[in-house]
Scaffold this motif. Structure first.
Motif, PDB file in Angstrom:
ATOM      1  N   SER A  24       7.878 -13.728 -30.809  1.00 18.37           N
ATOM      2  CA  SER A  24       7.473 -14.714 -29.810  1.00 18.37           C
ATOM      3  C   SER A  24       7.863 -16.121 -30.236  1.00 18.37           C
ATOM      4  CB  SER A  24       5.958 -14.627 -29.575  1.00 18.37           C
ATOM      5  OG  SER A  24       5.543 -15.571 -28.613  1.00 18.37           O
ATOM      6  N   ARG A  25       7.688 -16.426 -31.516  1.00 14.09           N
ATOM      7  CA  ARG A  25       8.080 -17.755 -32.008  1.00 14.09           C
ATOM      8  C   ARG A  25       9.599 -17.946 -31.934  1.00 14.09           C
ATOM      9  NH1 ARG A  25       4.453 -20.939 -34.731  1.00 14.09           N
ATOM     10  NH2 ARG A  25       2.364 -20.064 -35.057  1.00 14.09           N
ATOM     11  N   MET A  26      10.355 -16.876 -32.168  1.00 13.39           N
ATOM     12  CA  MET A  26      11.806 -16.986 -32.095  1.00 13.39           C
ATOM     13  C   MET A  26      12.250 -17.324 -30.673  1.00 13.39           C
ATOM     14  SD  MET A  26      14.742 -14.092 -32.538  1.00 13.39           S
ATOM     15  CE  MET A  26      14.473 -13.631 -30.821  1.00 13.39           C
ATOM     16  N   LEU A  27      11.619 -16.694 -29.675  1.00 13.75           N
ATOM     17  CA  LEU A  27      11.997 -16.964 -28.286  1.00 13.75           C
ATOM     18  C   LEU A  27      11.586 -18.363 -27.849  1.00 13.75           C
ATOM     19  CD1 LEU A  27      11.101 -13.537 -26.643  1.00 13.75           C
ATOM     20  CD2 LEU A  27      13.357 -14.375 -27.323  1.00 13.75           C
ATOM     21  N   SER A  28      10.644 -18.987 -28.546  1.00  8.25           N
ATOM     22  CA  SER A  28      10.251 -20.363 -28.221  1.00  8.25           C
ATOM     23  C   SER A  28      11.214 -21.375 -28.810  1.00  8.25           C
ATOM     24  CB  SER A  28       8.832 -20.646 -28.719  1.00  8.25           C
ATOM     25  OG  SER A  28       7.896 -19.860 -28.021  1.00  8.25           O
ATOM     26  N   ASN A  29      12.062 -20.944 -29.723  1.00  4.57           N
ATOM     27  CA  ASN A  29      13.075 -21.820 -30.313  1.00  4.57           C
ATOM     28  C   ASN A  29      14.371 -21.645 -29.531  1.00  4.57           C
ATOM     29  OD1 ASN A  29      15.243 -22.830 -32.028  1.00  4.57           O
ATOM     30  ND2 ASN A  29      13.731 -22.911 -33.674  1.00  4.57           N
ATOM     31  N   LYS A  30      14.809 -22.692 -28.856  1.00  4.50           N
ATOM     32  CA  LYS A  30      15.955 -22.563 -27.954  1.00  4.50           C
ATOM     33  C   LYS A  30      17.240 -22.222 -28.707  1.00  4.50           C
ATOM     34  CE  LYS A  30      16.924 -27.547 -27.885  1.00  4.50           C
ATOM     35  NZ  LYS A  30      17.098 -28.732 -27.004  1.00  4.50           N
ATOM     36  N   TRP A  31      17.362 -22.670 -29.962  1.00  7.01           N
ATOM     37  CA  TRP A  31      18.575 -22.370 -30.717  1.00  7.01           C
ATOM     38  C   TRP A  31      18.601 -20.914 -31.169  1.00  7.01           C
ATOM     39  CZ3 TRP A  31      21.867 -25.827 -29.606  1.00  7.01           C
ATOM     40  CH2 TRP A  31      21.495 -27.162 -29.457  1.00  7.01           C
ATOM     41  N   LEU A  32      17.454 -20.405 -31.621  1.00  4.64           N
ATOM     42  CA  LEU A  32      17.396 -18.997 -32.008  1.00  4.64           C
ATOM     43  C   LEU A  32      17.546 -18.092 -30.790  1.00  4.64           C
ATOM     44  CD1 LEU A  32      14.539 -19.021 -34.687  1.00  4.64           C
ATOM     45  CD2 LEU A  32      17.019 -18.976 -35.050  1.00  4.64           C
ATOM     46  N   ILE A  38      21.522  -9.612 -28.616  1.00  9.42           N
ATOM     47  CA  ILE A  38      20.207  -9.062 -28.976  1.00  9.42           C
ATOM     48  C   ILE A  38      19.198  -9.302 -27.861  1.00  9.42           C
ATOM     49  CG2 ILE A  38      18.317  -9.193 -30.657  1.00  9.42           C
ATOM     50  CD1 ILE A  38      20.346 -10.052 -32.731  1.00  9.42           C
ATOM     51  N   PHE A  39      19.352 -10.397 -27.160  1.00  9.30           N
ATOM     52  CA  PHE A  39      18.373 -10.775 -26.155  1.00  9.30           C
ATOM     53  C   PHE A  39      18.235  -9.751 -25.027  1.00  9.30           C
ATOM     54  CE2 PHE A  39      17.122 -13.008 -22.261  1.00  9.30           C
ATOM     55  CZ  PHE A  39      15.907 -13.523 -22.666  1.00  9.30           C
ATOM     56  N   PRO A  40      19.309  -9.100 -24.546  1.00  8.23           N
ATOM     57  CA  PRO A  40      19.120  -8.090 -23.495  1.00  8.23           C
ATOM     58  C   PRO A  40      18.147  -6.978 -23.891  1.00  8.23           C
ATOM     59  CG  PRO A  40      21.421  -8.678 -23.647  1.00  8.23           C
ATOM     60  CD  PRO A  40      20.743  -9.340 -24.798  1.00  8.23           C
ATOM     61  N   PHE A  41      18.167  -6.556 -25.144  1.00  7.56           N
ATOM     62  CA  PHE A  41      17.232  -5.522 -25.581  1.00  7.56           C
ATOM     63  C   PHE A  41      15.801  -6.068 -25.631  1.00  7.56           C
ATOM     64  CE2 PHE A  41      21.380  -4.379 -27.302  1.00  7.56           C
ATOM     65  CZ  PHE A  41      21.492  -3.056 -26.892  1.00  7.56           C
ATOM     66  N   ILE A  42      15.668  -7.325 -26.021  1.00  7.31           N
ATOM     67  CA  ILE A  42      14.336  -7.950 -26.018  1.00  7.31           C
ATOM     68  C   ILE A  42      13.805  -8.038 -24.599  1.00  7.31           C
ATOM     69  CG2 ILE A  42      13.043 -10.039 -26.593  1.00  7.31           C
ATOM     70  CD1 ILE A  42      15.013 -10.566 -28.828  1.00  7.31           C
ATOM     71  N   TRP A  43      14.677  -8.390 -23.662  1.00  2.45           N
ATOM     72  CA  TRP A  43      14.261  -8.496 -22.262  1.00  2.45           C
ATOM     73  C   TRP A  43      13.819  -7.145 -21.728  1.00  2.45           C
ATOM     74  CZ3 TRP A  43      15.625  -6.386 -17.594  1.00  2.45           C
ATOM     75  CH2 TRP A  43      15.132  -7.023 -16.453  1.00  2.45           C
ATOM     76  N   LEU A  44      14.533  -6.079 -22.055  1.00  2.00           N
ATOM     77  CA  LEU A  44      14.152  -4.752 -21.602  1.00  2.00           C
ATOM     78  C   LEU A  44      12.795  -4.335 -22.170  1.00  2.00           C
ATOM     79  CD1 LEU A  44      17.586  -2.896 -21.876  1.00  2.00           C
ATOM     80  CD2 LEU A  44      16.385  -3.571 -19.782  1.00  2.00           C
ATOM     81  N   PHE A  45      12.568  -4.644 -23.452  1.00  2.00           N
ATOM     82  CA  PHE A  45      11.278  -4.332 -24.064  1.00  2.00           C
ATOM     83  C   PHE A  45      10.157  -5.127 -23.390  1.00  2.00           C
ATOM     84  CE2 PHE A  45       8.140  -5.814 -27.214  1.00  2.00           C
ATOM     85  CZ  PHE A  45       7.513  -4.604 -27.486  1.00  2.00           C
ATOM     86  N   LYS A  46      10.415  -6.398 -23.131  1.00  2.00           N
ATOM     87  CA  LYS A  46       9.398  -7.258 -22.500  1.00  2.00           C
ATOM     88  C   LYS A  46       9.133  -6.839 -21.064  1.00  2.00           C
ATOM     89  CE  LYS A  46       8.434 -12.156 -21.596  1.00  2.00           C
ATOM     90  NZ  LYS A  46       8.951 -13.554 -21.728  1.00  2.00           N
TER      91      LYS A  46
END
Length: 427
Positions: free
Chosen positions: A302-310, A319-327
C-alpha cells in the motif's frame, strides 16, 4: 464503673445502654472495655477536602497524533496503523483535518504553435548530395499561472454522506446501493446518470446533498439542511472500514466547495483573456486543492502504491497489472469507502447577534441592551471576486507571466508568495 451485686453471682448490666447492654461476670476481676466512641482520623486530602493539599485534576483528553503526509495538490494521505484499527481514532482524525479549508486554483495557460522550416543536405554513398526541406512544429507557452481562490476563513464544514439509493463505493471495488443493510451493485444506467449529475452539480456550484438544480440557493438556511443522507453515521462507516481485513483498502473523505457557478465563471475568465487580443490556445480550469483525505493500510504494498515514482516503476516493469487484478478481484484485495465528506460554502447565510439600544427618550433606569439574532451573508459572490481579480488576470496575460506558485490575495494572512510582481506589469 462496675457495681457488684451481693445477692446474685450472675451477670450485671452496667452500661445502661438500651441498644447494647454490657454483660459482665460479677466474680471476674477484669474491667470491661470503655464504651465505644468514634474519633475521626485524618485521611487523604481528596477525601477530607482539606485545603492544605490541592486536588489534582484528571489529565485532559488529547487527540491521537497520527502520521500523515501531504501530496503536491494538498491532499492528505495517512498509513497510520492505529487509524486502520480504531474507528474512534479515525473519526476524530477526519474531524480534526476537516477544519483545514480546501480551495480552488484558477489555472490559466496560453500556448501557440510555431512552425520552423530548414533545409537538410544528405550525402549518398556514391558522393552525390541531395537537399530536402524539413518542417518542425513547436508548442510555445506564452503564459501559465495560478490564482488561489479560497472560501472565507470563518466557514465551518457541513459533514455530508451519500444516500442509500445513490451509487457509491461502500467497501468494494464497484459502486453499490444499499437497502436495509444489504448492498448490491448499481446498474450501469443508474451509475452513468449519477456521475453525469455529479459533474453538472459541481459545475453549477451546488452542494453534494442537492438532488436537483432548484434544490439549493445561497439564501438557504443551513440550520435545517439534512446533509447526512445515509442510514449510517460517519462513525459507523469508520468502524466498518477498520473492521475490514482487506490488504489494499482505502477510506476517502472528500471536501467539496459550493456556492459559485464554476462553469459560468470559467467562461467569464476566458472572455477577459480574449479582450487582451491574445490569439493563441487558451486553457482555463478551476482545480481543487486540498480536497481529499486518504486513509490507507500500513503495509509495504500500500505504501509503494502511494509513492508515484515506485508506482510508475511498477508500471514500467509490468508489475502493476497483476497488482490491479489482485486489488480488483481477490476477496482480501482492495476495497474503497467513498461515502462522506465535508461541504464548504464560498458564500452562505450565517447567524449574527446585534445589540438593540432604545432611543434616549425611552431609556429607563437599569435598562440593559437587548440582543437580537439576524442572518448575514458571509463570503463573496462570484462576480464580486471576478471584479477584484480581472485586472490581475489581464496583466498576467499581457505580461506573459509563468509560475507554478499560485497568486494569493495581498490581504490573505496565509500568503507566502510575493504579490509585488503585479506592479511590474502595466495595462
Amino acid at each position: 464503673m462496675i457495681v457488684p451485686n451481693p445477692t446474685d453471682k450472675g451477670l450485671i448490666d452496667v452500661s445502661g445502654d438500651e441498644h447494647g447492654p454490657l454483660l459482665v461476670d460479677a466474680n471476674s476481676t477484669l474491667e470491661p472495655p470503655p464504651p465505644f466512641s468514634y474519633i475521626p482520623q485524618p485521611g487523604p486530602s481528596h477525601l477530607t477536602g482539606s485545603a492544605a493539599a490541592p486536588v489534582e485534576s484528571p489529565p485532559q483528553f488529547a487527540l491521537y497524533d497520527a502520521d500523515y503526509f501531504e501530496t503536491s495538490n494538498g491532499n492528505i494521505v495517512s498509513h497510520d496503523l492505529h487509524l486502520n484499527a480504531d474507528g474512534e481514532a479515525l473519526y476524530r482524525f477526519l474531524l480534526a483535518h476537516a477544519d483545514k479549508l480546501p480551495s480552488y486554483r484558477l489555472h490559466c495557460r496560453g500556448t501557440h504553435v510555431e512552425h520552423h522550416t530548414r533545409w537538410v543536405t544528405e550525402r549518398a554513398n556514391d558522393g552525390t548530395t541531395t537537399s530536402r526541406r524539413e518542417t518542425q512544429s513547436e508548442t510555445v507557452t506564452d503564459f501559465d499561472f495560478y490564482i488561489n481562490v479560497a472560501p472565507p476563513p470563518t466557514i465551518k464544514p457541513i459533514h455530508w454522506s451519500v444516500g442509500d439509493a445513490q451509487p457509491a463505493y461502500r467497501g468494494h471495488m464497484v459502486r453499490e446501493t444499499e437497502s436495509l443493510g444489504n448492498t448490491q451493485r448499481a446498474k450501469r444506467a443508474v451509475e452513468r446518470a449519477y456521475l453525469k449529475w455529479t459533474e453538472e452539480r459541481t459545475a453549477r456550484g451546488l452542494p453534494p446533498w442537492a438532488l436537483s438544480i432548484d434544490g439549493w440557493s445561497e439564501n438557504t438556511d443551513h440550520n435545517g439542511v439534512s446533509a447526512l443522507q445515509s442510514s449510517k453515521t460517519i462513525r459507523q462507516w469508520a468502524d466498518e472500514y477498520c473492521a475490514s481485513q482487506k490488504y489494499l483498502k482505502e477510506f476517502v473523505y472528500e471536501k467539496v466547495l459550493y456556492g459559485w457557478n464554476i462553469q459560468q465563471l470559467r467562461s467569464v475568465v476566458r472572455g477577459s483573456i480574449a479582450r487582451t487580443m491574445y490569439q493563441g490556445t487558451v486553457e482555463v480550469d478551476f482545480e481543487r486543492h486540498g480536497a481529499k483525505i486518504y486513509i490507507k493500510p500500513d503495509n509495504r504494498l500500500s505504501r509503494m502504491l502511494s509513492n508515484k515514482w515506485l508506482k510508475f516503476l511498477s508500471i514500467i516493469l509490468c508489475i502493476f497489472p497483476f497488482i490491479w487484478l489482485f486489488k480488483r478481484f481477490h476477496s482480501r484485495g482492495g476495497g474503497r469507502w467513498e461515502v462522506c465528506g465535508g461541504a464548504y460554502a464560498m458564500r452562505r447565510l450565517e447567524p449574527d447577534r446585534i445589540e438593540v439600544l432604545p432611543d434616549d427618550g425611552d431609556t429607563l433606569p437599569g435598562y440593559t441592551a437587548q440582543a437580537r439574532n439576524r442572518k448575514i451573508l458571509v463570503g463573496m459572490r462570484a462576480d464580486e471576486w471576478f471584479s477584484k481579480w480581472e485586472g490581475t488576470i489581464i496583466r498576467s496575460v499581457r505580461g506573459r507571466y509563468q509560475s507554478s506558485t499560485p497568486i494569493f490575495d495581498a490581504t490573505d494572512y496565509t500568503h507566502t508568495g510575493d504579490p509585488t510582481f503585479l506592479d511590474t506589469y502595466n495595462d
